[in-house]
Design a protein around this motif. Structure first.
Motif, short mmCIF file in Angstrom:
data_model
loop_
_atom_site.label_atom_id
_atom_site.label_comp_id
_atom_site.label_asym_id
_atom_site.label_seq_id
_atom_site.Cartn_x
_atom_site.Cartn_y
_atom_site.Cartn_z
N ILE A 268 98.95 23.88 9.00
CA ILE A 268 98.05 22.76 7.79
C ILE A 268 98.98 21.90 7.40
O ILE A 268 99.50 22.74 6.56
N TYR A 282 90.86 18.77 6.14
CA TYR A 282 91.58 19.95 5.67
C TYR A 282 90.78 20.54 5.59
O TYR A 282 90.14 21.90 5.51
N THR A 286 89.97 24.31 6.51
CA THR A 286 89.92 25.77 6.01
C THR A 286 88.66 26.99 5.27
O THR A 286 88.46 26.92 4.28
N PRO A 303 99.92 26.94 5.75
CA PRO A 303 99.92 26.04 5.08
C PRO A 303 101.04 25.31 4.30
O PRO A 303 101.78 26.55 3.95
#
Length: 411
Positions: A268, A282, A286, A303
């Motif tokens: 990520i 993003y 998530t 991440p």
């Protein structure tokens, strides 16, 4: 304090083994006992320098020490030397980025261009290879790996990315192939996992073509299978040859899920960066709903650490709930990248990387850490953790004894 039964039996077994070698064995036993008693850190020989028939297993009782591009805080990234150094310093996994040459050979290299970490500028024979391509929505100009054969890439030499790091090894090491990288891990004297990334798959598939309509991802999995990497997370097969497959491209991870059950990690990026293949934000990737979807294909996320704990003016802010939510979906969290230098250490850590490790392991509760300085993370964990079985004093001592006995027999 009385010894535990396991420690006592281990000690007795060690003593009997060494007595069989007479005075030499007894002296060696005493010497080893003193060394192990005074040091908690395992002494790992370099790959190819030790007997490989008995290997210490991968530790799984604490967060994984993931050598980001090898021990690249000390040596040029993604080189054989950087990976060997990381193994010597105690890495659980060695991490690499996989790209391709023009002729379809998979290589270990981070950037799609050669400009920043090789001596390409010193090769006038390649001056006409400068190109401009679109990469993840932006025009990039430079010397691209996909415009060079593996033979041409091997003629280049790698250099340190950051000017403030040691420059003495510039020009000493070649670009290595994915297969050479795997061999380094398999050649180690203990079980060392690999952590390869399917790097820029959209770009690679646009510029490199393989026979029979195969994709970059297919060739990637073929090489892993060639060397016996298989098995779901924590299975017997996986523990023998541990591997995580990582990518910023969700579709690549979904695609290979039909070919391998090896555990996968969705990387990520910064909150401003959409995914390179699905153009998702993003916030989308998530979200709890996306975690519910992607956990069918991955065992965790990787991440950027400043998205887990935001930073303002070089100070940490209130942590997000990303780790807690990932764990609630049974996903591991392996943030990147931990670096020892002051310019990367936020002020909260008082220029002490051990403080940073303590915060992320004990407060945030991550399951693995990508670090440029494998040795410092290993030292921190050795000083602050203990396991009563796999990593016990008896287990360490027996492993060293077996190595020495085998070496003695072959002498």
């Amino acid at each position: 304090m009385a010894s535990s039964p396991s420690h006592s039996s281990g000690f007795t077994a060690c003593f009997v083994i060494f007595l069989s070698f007479g005075a030499f064995g007894l002296a060696l036993f005493v010497y080893l006992f003193l060394i192990v008693g005074c040091s908690a850190r395992p002494l790992y020989p370099l790959p190819s320098k030790a007997v490989n028939d008995i290997k210490q297993s991968l530790q799984t009782f604490r967060p994984y020490n993931i050598a980001h591009r090898g021990s690249n805080g000390e040596l040029p990234e993604e080189t054989s030397a950087a990976y060997m150094r990381a193994i010597k310093e105690g890495a659980d996994f060695i991490e690499t980025d996989i790209l391709s040459s023009k002729d379809g050979v998979l290589i270990c290299f981070h950037d799609v261009t050669l400009d920043n970490t090789t001596d390409i500028a010193k090769h006038p024979e390649f001056a006409n290879r400068n190109r401009t391509y679109e990469v993840q929505g932006s025009n990039v100009t430079g010397f691209f790996t996909v415009d060079f054969t593996i033979e041409e890439l091997k003629s280049l030499r790698v250099k340190q990315r950051f000017k403030f790091r040691d420059q003495q090894y510039n020009g000493k090491f070649q670009i290595i192939t994915f297969e050479e990288f795997i061999s380094i891990a398999l050649d180690a004297s203990r079980v060392v996992g690999i952590y390869p990334e399917i790097k820029n798959p959209v770009f690679i598939n646009q510029h490199v073509k393989w026979p029979e309509g195969k994709r970059f991802e297919d060739k990637f999995v073929e090489i892993l299978q060639k060397y016996g990497y298989k098995g779901s997370y924590m299975s017997k097969d996986w523990l023998e040859k541990p591997a995580f497959i990582q990518s910023f491209a969700p579709t690549s991870l979904v695609h290979i899920s039909n070919q391998t059950d090896l555990p996968k990690i969705l990387l990520i990026d910064d909150i401003t960066m959409p995914t390179q293949d699905t153009n998702q934000s993003y916030w989308e990737i998530t979200s709890d709903s996306y975690f519910d979807y992607i956990k069918q294909y991955v065992v965790g996320i990787g991440p950027w650490k400043d998205t887990v704990v935001p930073v303002a003016k070089h100070y940490l802010q209130t942590p997000t709930d990303l780790v807690a939510r990932a764990h609630a979906h049974n996903l591991q969290v392996h943030p990147y990248t931990y670096r020892n230098e002051n310019q990367f250490l936020h002020f909260n850590f008082h220029q002490d990387p051990y403080d940073e490790y303590a915060y992320w392991i004990n407060i945030i509760g991550v399951d693995g850490l990508f670090t440029d300085f494998t040795g410092s993370l290993h030292n921190y964990q050795e000083q602050t953790s203990f396991n009563s079985s796999d990593d016990s004093i008896a287990a360490k001592l027996l492993h060293k004894i077996a190595m020495l006995v085998s070496s003695y027999e072959k002498a």
